[in-house]
Design a protein around this motif. Structure first.
Motif, mmCIF file in Angstrom:
data_model
loop_
_atom_site.group_PDB
_atom_site.id
_atom_site.type_symbol
_atom_site.label_atom_id
_atom_site.label_comp_id
_atom_site.label_asym_id
_atom_site.label_seq_id
_atom_site.Cartn_x
_atom_site.Cartn_y
_atom_site.Cartn_z
ATOM 1 N N VAL A 53 -30.243 37.139 24.086
ATOM 2 C CA VAL A 53 -29.142 36.589 23.297
ATOM 3 C C VAL A 53 -29.473 36.695 21.812
ATOM 4 N N ARG A 54 -30.705 36.402 21.447
ATOM 5 C CA ARG A 54 -31.112 36.523 20.050
ATOM 6 C C ARG A 54 -30.977 37.972 19.576
ATOM 7 N N LYS A 66 -24.888 49.877 18.983
ATOM 8 C CA LYS A 66 -25.657 50.371 20.116
ATOM 9 C C LYS A 66 -26.679 49.328 20.562
ATOM 10 N N GLN A 67 -27.356 48.734 19.601
ATOM 11 C CA GLN A 67 -28.334 47.697 19.922
ATOM 12 C C GLN A 67 -27.644 46.482 20.526
ATOM 13 N N ALA A 68 -26.493 46.121 19.981
ATOM 14 C CA ALA A 68 -25.751 44.972 20.494
ATOM 15 C C ALA A 68 -25.296 45.221 21.930
ATOM 16 N N ASP A 69 -24.820 46.425 22.216
ATOM 17 C CA ASP A 69 -24.358 46.757 23.567
ATOM 18 C C ASP A 69 -25.510 46.706 24.569
ATOM 19 N N GLU A 74 -28.404 43.597 28.944
ATOM 20 C CA GLU A 74 -29.587 42.857 29.389
ATOM 21 C C GLU A 74 -29.285 41.379 29.616
ATOM 22 N N VAL A 75 -28.426 40.795 28.793
ATOM 23 C CA VAL A 75 -28.040 39.394 29.001
ATOM 24 C C VAL A 75 -27.372 39.237 30.363
ATOM 25 N N VAL A 76 -26.479 40.156 30.691
ATOM 26 C CA VAL A 76 -25.773 40.094 31.968
ATOM 27 C C VAL A 76 -26.732 40.317 33.137
ATOM 28 N N ALA A 79 -28.692 37.133 33.582
ATOM 29 C CA ALA A 79 -27.881 36.082 34.198
ATOM 30 C C ALA A 79 -27.742 36.329 35.699
ATOM 31 N N THR A 80 -27.591 37.588 36.077
ATOM 32 C CA THR A 80 -27.491 37.931 37.488
ATOM 33 C C THR A 80 -28.778 37.584 38.223
ATOM 34 N N ALA A 81 -29.920 37.838 37.586
ATOM 35 C CA ALA A 81 -31.213 37.520 38.201
ATOM 36 C C ALA A 81 -31.394 36.012 38.352
#
Length: 210
Positions: A53-54, A66-69, A74-76, A79-81
């Protein structure tokens, strides 16, 4: 609830982690294996959450799409894990519900970050409301699943977590890196408390599994 009020919740959690209050001299082989592995795995997952998130917040503020995407992906995945970690004990439907709740948490944080970049005060206020409502929803879900997790305690913990996100977005936006460094440290420690609390509750609810 105002941003200031939510941020003040950062100071409300002063007790030791539940896990640290357990008698160190009375561990069993099960606690040294399954329970400890679960504790460490949950710690990694929750710290990974705030790490990615950071990354999104920084990339978003710098216009690095690109970095934000990549951070969003990775956030998603994280969260799935986290959600799927519930499946072995509570079943996949519970894991799926947790994922929806975590998606709501992430969506609110992203909303706040995007509104901050756009200098949209109304958007920031709305995002705080989303975070607050989501914290209550997650707390209710977890407390219903596990009677060893008091709902009010979870609301406080998760609201404080949301307050950390808000403080971090604002501090990075102001380039107040010294303050953000302190917030990061508090966020990480808070995630360890949350992971330890969840683990202790799981061990108590499912002693035969640990």
């Amino acid at each position: 609830m105002t941003i200031r009020t939510l941020a003040l919740l950062l100071l409300t959690l002063c007790a030791q982690p539940v896990w640290s209050q357990m008698e160190q001299g009375h561990s069993t082989p099960g606690m040294d294996s399954a329970a400890l592995s679960t504790r460490l795995a949950l710690r990694d997952l929750w710290v990974e959450h705030i790490f990615w998130v950071r990354n999104y917040v920084i990339a978003n503020q710098q216009g690095e799409r690109k970095q934000a995407d990549t951070a969003v992906t990775e956030v998603v995945a994280n969260a799935t894990a986290i959600a799927n970690s519930l499946a072995p004990l509570y079943g996949q439907p519970a894991a799926d519900q947790m994922l929806k709740l975590l998606a709501g948490h992430w969506g609110a944080v992203k909303h706040y970050s995007d509104a901050a970049v756009a200098k949209n005060a109304a958007g920031k206020k709305a995002a705080v409301g989303e975070l607050t409502g989501n914290a209550k929803a997650i707390a209710k879900f977890l407390a219903t699943a596990n009677p060893n997790l008091p709902e009010n305690t979870l609301v406080t913990m998760l609201s404080a977590h949301g307050g950390h996100h808000i403080a971090q977005v604002d501090q990075l936006g102001k380039q107040d890196y010294a303050a953000e460094a302190k917030t990061w440290k508090a966020m990480r420690e808070h995630m360890l408390v949350l992971a330890d609390t969840l683990t202790a509750a799981l061990v108590k609810q499912f002693p035969d599994k640990f």
